[in-house]
Design a protein around this motif. Structure first.
Motif, PDB file in Angstrom:
ATOM      1  N   THR A 160       0.886  -1.173   0.000  1.00  0.00           N
ATOM      2  CA  THR A 160       0.000   0.000   0.000  1.00  0.00           C
ATOM      3  C   THR A 160       0.921   1.220   0.000  1.00  0.00           C
ATOM      4  O   THR A 160       2.143   1.066   0.103  1.00  0.00           O
ATOM      5  N   VAL A 187       2.434   1.279   4.289  1.00  0.00           N
ATOM      6  CA  VAL A 187       3.328   0.144   4.583  1.00  0.00           C
ATOM      7  C   VAL A 187       2.682  -1.075   3.912  1.00  0.00           C
ATOM      8  O   VAL A 187       1.529  -0.997   3.492  1.00  0.00           O
ATOM      9  N   ASN A 204      -6.673  -6.590  19.408  1.00  0.00           N
ATOM     10  CA  ASN A 204      -6.174  -5.436  18.648  1.00  0.00           C
ATOM     11  C   ASN A 204      -6.860  -5.413  17.275  1.00  0.00           C
ATOM     12  O   ASN A 204      -6.545  -6.199  16.402  1.00  0.00           O
ATOM     13  N   LEU A 255      -8.507  -4.651  13.480  1.00  0.00           N
ATOM     14  CA  LEU A 255      -7.857  -4.476  12.174  1.00  0.00           C
ATOM     15  C   LEU A 255      -8.515  -3.353  11.381  1.00  0.00           C
ATOM     16  O   LEU A 255      -9.686  -3.032  11.610  1.00  0.00           O
ATOM     17  N   HIS A 291     -10.051  -2.352   4.464  1.00  0.00           N
ATOM     18  CA  HIS A 291      -9.685  -1.581   3.268  1.00  0.00           C
ATOM     19  C   HIS A 291     -10.737  -1.720   2.176  1.00  0.00           C
ATOM     20  O   HIS A 291     -11.148  -2.839   1.860  1.00  0.00           O
ATOM     21  N   ILE A 344     -12.563   5.899  11.920  1.00  0.00           N
ATOM     22  CA  ILE A 344     -13.277   4.953  12.787  1.00  0.00           C
ATOM     23  C   ILE A 344     -14.721   5.415  12.981  1.00  0.00           C
ATOM     24  O   ILE A 344     -14.966   6.570  13.342  1.00  0.00           O
ATOM     25  N   ARG A 390     -10.336   2.240   5.673  1.00  0.00           N
ATOM     26  CA  ARG A 390      -9.373   3.014   4.878  1.00  0.00           C
ATOM     27  C   ARG A 390      -9.561   2.699   3.399  1.00  0.00           C
ATOM     28  O   ARG A 390      -9.789   1.551   3.024  1.00  0.00           O
ATOM     29  N   ALA A 442      -6.536  -5.586   6.879  1.00  0.00           N
ATOM     30  CA  ALA A 442      -5.079  -5.681   6.679  1.00  0.00           C
ATOM     31  C   ALA A 442      -4.321  -4.863   7.706  1.00  0.00           C
ATOM     32  O   ALA A 442      -4.293  -3.645   7.638  1.00  0.00           O
ATOM     33  N   VAL A 502      -4.880   7.623  11.939  1.00  0.00           N
ATOM     34  CA  VAL A 502      -6.159   7.049  12.384  1.00  0.00           C
ATOM     35  C   VAL A 502      -6.941   8.107  13.158  1.00  0.00           C
ATOM     36  O   VAL A 502      -6.440   8.657  14.144  1.00  0.00           O
ATOM     37  N   ARG A 536      -3.845   7.972  15.942  1.00  0.00           N
ATOM     38  CA  ARG A 536      -2.486   7.642  15.490  1.00  0.00           C
ATOM     39  C   ARG A 536      -2.103   8.632  14.403  1.00  0.00           C
ATOM     40  O   ARG A 536      -2.785   8.730  13.384  1.00  0.00           O
ATOM     41  N   SER A 579      -8.129   4.446  23.978  1.00  0.00           N
ATOM     42  CA  SER A 579      -8.961   4.726  22.802  1.00  0.00           C
ATOM     43  C   SER A 579      -8.674   3.753  21.680  1.00  0.00           C
ATOM     44  O   SER A 579      -9.533   3.410  20.894  1.00  0.00           O
ATOM     45  N   PRO A 615      -6.706   0.070  20.993  1.00  0.00           N
ATOM     46  CA  PRO A 615      -6.001  -1.043  21.635  1.00  0.00           C
ATOM     47  C   PRO A 615      -4.541  -1.164  21.204  1.00  0.00           C
ATOM     48  O   PRO A 615      -3.691  -1.593  21.990  1.00  0.00           O
ATOM     49  N   GLY A 616      -4.244  -0.779  19.940  1.00  0.00           N
ATOM     50  CA  GLY A 616      -2.868  -0.888  19.440  1.00  0.00           C
ATOM     51  C   GLY A 616      -1.873  -0.119  20.303  1.00  0.00           C
ATOM     52  O   GLY A 616      -0.691  -0.453  20.336  1.00  0.00           O
TER      53      GLY A 616
HETATM   54  O1  TXA Z   1      -1.407   2.294   6.868  1.00  0.00           O
HETATM   55  C1  TXA Z   1      -2.045   1.484   7.519  1.00  0.00           C
HETATM   56  O2  TXA Z   1      -3.008   1.804   8.221  1.00  0.00           O
HETATM   57  C2  TXA Z   1      -1.631  -0.002   7.412  1.00  0.00           C
HETATM   58  C3  TXA Z   1      -1.842  -0.442   5.978  1.00  0.00           C
HETATM   59  C4  TXA Z   1      -1.593  -1.893   5.778  1.00  0.00           C
HETATM   60  O3  TXA Z   1      -3.117  -0.051   5.553  1.00  0.00           O
HETATM   61  N1  TXA Z   1      -2.318  -0.799   8.358  1.00  0.00           N
HETATM   62  C5  TXA Z   1      -2.037  -0.752   9.694  1.00  0.00           C
HETATM   63  O4  TXA Z   1      -2.764  -1.618  10.474  1.00  0.00           O
HETATM   64  O5  TXA Z   1      -1.226  -0.018  10.171  1.00  0.00           O
HETATM   65  P1  TXA Z   1      -2.346  -2.006  11.971  1.00  0.00           P
HETATM   66  O6  TXA Z   1      -3.228  -3.119  12.323  1.00  0.00           O
HETATM   67  O7  TXA Z   1      -0.885  -2.238  12.058  1.00  0.00           O
HETATM   68  O8  TXA Z   1      -2.773  -0.775  12.825  1.00  0.00           O
HETATM   69  C6  TXA Z   1      -4.144  -0.482  13.058  1.00  0.00           C
HETATM   70  C7  TXA Z   1      -4.275   0.418  14.235  1.00  0.00           C
HETATM   71  C8  TXA Z   1      -4.038  -0.308  15.534  1.00  0.00           C
HETATM   72  O9  TXA Z   1      -3.320   0.527  16.410  1.00  0.00           O
HETATM   73  C9  TXA Z   1      -5.454  -0.569  16.038  1.00  0.00           C
HETATM   74  O10 TXA Z   1      -5.492  -0.678  17.448  1.00  0.00           O
HETATM   75  C10 TXA Z   1      -6.195   0.652  15.530  1.00  0.00           C
HETATM   76  O11 TXA Z   1      -5.613   0.910  14.272  1.00  0.00           O
HETATM   77  N2  TXA Z   1      -7.633   0.365  15.344  1.00  0.00           N
HETATM   78  C11 TXA Z   1      -8.216  -0.437  14.427  1.00  0.00           C
HETATM   79  N3  TXA Z   1      -9.540  -0.468  14.596  1.00  0.00           N
HETATM   80  C12 TXA Z   1      -9.830   0.338  15.630  1.00  0.00           C
HETATM   81  C13 TXA Z   1     -11.033   0.718  16.298  1.00  0.00           C
HETATM   82  N4  TXA Z   1     -12.215   0.247  15.925  1.00  0.00           N
HETATM   83  N5  TXA Z   1     -10.940   1.582  17.343  1.00  0.00           N
HETATM   84  C14 TXA Z   1      -9.740   2.062  17.722  1.00  0.00           C
HETATM   85  N6  TXA Z   1      -8.564   1.732  17.135  1.00  0.00           N
HETATM   86  C15 TXA Z   1      -8.609   0.869  16.110  1.00  0.00           C
END
Ligand code: TXA
Ligand code: MG
Length: 538
Positions: free
Chosen positions: A31, A34, A60, A62, A65, A98, A119, A139, A181, A193, A226, A228-229
């Motif tokens: 993408t 990353v 955590n 996802l 996309h 979100i 996204r 993803a 994010v 984020r 806010s 989990p990541g």
């Molecule tokens: O650029 C990106 O966003 C990449 C590419 C592959 O698209 N994806 C990515 O995904 O960075 P990941 O899983 O490494 O990070 C997703 C972050 C995590 O910190 C997760 O906790 C947060 O987004 N997240 C996902 N859904 C959420 C939700 N419903 N509420 C709060 N945080 C959420």
């Protein structure tokens, strides 16, 4: 597991990837941010295998996309006006929104939350694969959990070969950090984020955007999370990273004195360092830092680095995202070796630096007037004067005394001459300023302000750990200088034309203060000084 490698340039490979995904398989895809490890977002079993391939904690969530805005409505229960505005401005691109999730999104995908992150990426291969799969794709970044995110095919291969069905061989990612994010749940916009889309860009569309405190600080115990990541260890190479909160100059001193370590530094630092270096971009270019940080973390692993000292990035613009990833990679280990801050104060003339200095003094800062030092007899000693005569002619000295007016006339008559003057005087000014800084440091001053209109030209920015620029509306600056220096409007304007633009200063500064007449300077500066003060040991 057998992993196949699919080159993104072959159309049949895109169809093949779509087929694997449709059947519940795992495919790592490029993408613009990353590489991501994709699966059918609506199939709980497919999503479960993402968690096990990555070793990712189940709670955590996802990111889902999509390949067109029209695919959003099925995933969420409402699309607020602000989501439409953000999508208009930044989709397709590195922004994740979100919203409350609809029933078709399995709780495996949302980590048990009743919200979903969506996204619409801009990378062509990613879009074609989503279209070929005919389902939205969950993803996360395609790395093993806890490791730095992958920005090249090689990074993905090292982490996931043998653990997934296919890896798409694509180009290096051009943003280099994960998406921004933002949560719009409950009507409020909150940045969870930072990423390629900056807070300033979001605010241009939405107005004020709150930044979650976990973006730059460790999580506080008992505080709700806010995203989990945020609670997991992230982006860590095997090495032990410590961020050095100091000027470039003090960073170089610290690292060279320490020896037996690696430096994670900016390109400008390399020639001064005596230890192995890995660079992540240039000091005043957050985009190159964002683009190279994860690659740099991977390189540290390849070099088997054990102890790493890192330069501190600025938190402005995309810099906030760079800072956010680096503090997590370091486990929030930041030290200030001198236990003090040297702060450069600069900006165009008439902007109000002198008034600002008075305010900073009342806040306990120690001011060093670099302009005064640059005109002092200490700088224009015998040696200096004879060098100036050799360059600009004997006329610049009358009756054994330097004729400043004459020197000014000749030296400022052309850019070449100005440069010659600077080459002679700047090293001398620099060493005087350094002497003065050392004195202030040894007498225990914690906040040393370098008041320097030509901070960058004189390379004094290398001595600063923070830079504050003071600007003001041009009309006001003209009025102030006319009154102060008794000049005509034409002469003031002439002087301005030789000066750098506001944007020159702004692009290099940590804080920009608009010093118009109605500003409450104490209110503006005390949070800056208090914020730094909290970072020092008593
Ligand atoms: O650029 C990106 O966003 C990449 C590419 C592959 O698209 N994806 C990515 O995904 O960075 P990941 O899983 O490494 O990070 C997703 C972050 C995590 O910190 C997760 O906790 C947060 O987004 N997240 C996902 N859904 C959420 C939700 N419903 N509420 C709060 N945080 C959420
Ligand atoms: Mg990740």
């Amino acid at each position: 597991m057998k992993t196949i490698i699919l080159d993104e340039t072959k159309p049949e490979n895109i169809l093949k990837a779509g087929e694997i995904l449709k059947n519940g398989g795992l495919v790592a895809i490029p993408t613009e941010t990353v590489y991501g490890l994709a699966a059918n977002a609506l199939d709980p079993n497919a999503v479960k295998s993402i968690f096990s391939a990555k070793g990712r904690p189940n709670d955590n969530p996802l990111i889902v996309h999509i390949s067109d805005f029209s695919e959003l409505s099925a995933l969420v229960t409402e699309i607020p006006e602000n989501a439409v505005r953000l999508a208009d401005a930044f989709w397709p691109g590195p922004l994740t929104i979100i919203l409350p999730k609809s029933d078709i999104v399995p709780s495996t995908t949302s980590g048990g939350l009743n919200t979903v992150a969506v996204r619409f990426p801009s990378n062509k291969t990613a879009l074609n694969i989503i279209k070929a799969a005919q389902v939205p794709l969950a993803a996360p970044s395609a790395n093993l959990s806890g490791k730095p995110s992958p920005t090249t095919f090689g990074h993905v291969y090292n982490d996931l070969f043998g653990k997934v069905d296919a890896i798409i061989k694509g180009k290096d990612c051009n943003v280099g950090l994960e998406s921004t994010v933002i949560s719009l749940v409950g009507g409020e916009a909150k940045l969870l984020r930072p990423g390629g889309i900056t807070r300033q860009q979001l605010e241009a569309v939405l107005g004020f955007v709150e930044v979650d405190s976990a973006v730059i600080s460790p999580l506080k115990k008992n505080k709700p999370i806010s995203s989990p990541g945020m609670k997991y260890k992230h982006y860590s190479p095997k090495a032990n990273i410590t961020i050095i909160d100091s000027s470039p100059y003090d960073f170089i001193d610290f690292v060279n004195d320490h020896g037996k370590c690696h430096a994670l530094c900016f390109e400008e630092d390399v020639s001064y360092l005596n230890v192995p270096c890995v660079t992540f971009g240039k000091r005043y270019d957050s985009e190159t830092q964002a683009n190279q940080l994860f690659s740099a973390l991977h390189k540290l692993d390849e070099k088997d680095a054990k102890t790493v000292f890192a330069r501190i990035p600025s938190k402005n613009g995309v810099g906030l995202a760079v800072y956010n990833r680096l503090v997590r990679a370091s486990g929030f280990k930041i030290i200030n070796p001198k236990n003090s801050y040297i702060i450069g104060l600069t900006g165009p003339s008439g902007s109000g630096k002198t008034t600002v200095c008075k305010t900073l003094e009342t806040l306990g800062c120690h001011i060093i007037d670099c302009d005064k030092i640059s005109k002092s007899p200490d700088v224009y000693d015998k040696n200096c004067i004879s060098q100036l005569q050799k360059t600009f002619g004997n006329d610049i000295v009358k009756n054994g005394i330097l004729d400043r007016r004459k020197l000014g006339e000749i030296a400022f008559s052309s850019p070449e001459n100005t440069q010659k003057l600077n080459e002679i005087t700047h090293p001398r000014i620099l060493s005087k300023v350094l002497e003065t800084i050392k004195k202030a440091q040894s007498s225990g001053e914690k906040f040393i302000i370098l008041d320097a209109p030509t901070l960058f030209e004189a390379k004094l920015d290398d001595k600063c750990s923070r830079i504050i620029t003071v600007i003001a509306d041009e009309k006001l600056r003209i009025k102030r200088i006319m009154a102060r220096d008794n000049l005509s409007i034409e002469n003031v304007k002439k002087r301005f034309s030789a000066q750098k633009s506001d944007s020159f200063y702004i692009s290099k500064s940590d804080h920009i203060i608009n010093c118009n007449d109605d500003i409450d300077l104490i209110k503006r500066f005390s949070p800056i000084i208090n914020g730094l003060s909290e970072k020092l040991s008593p």
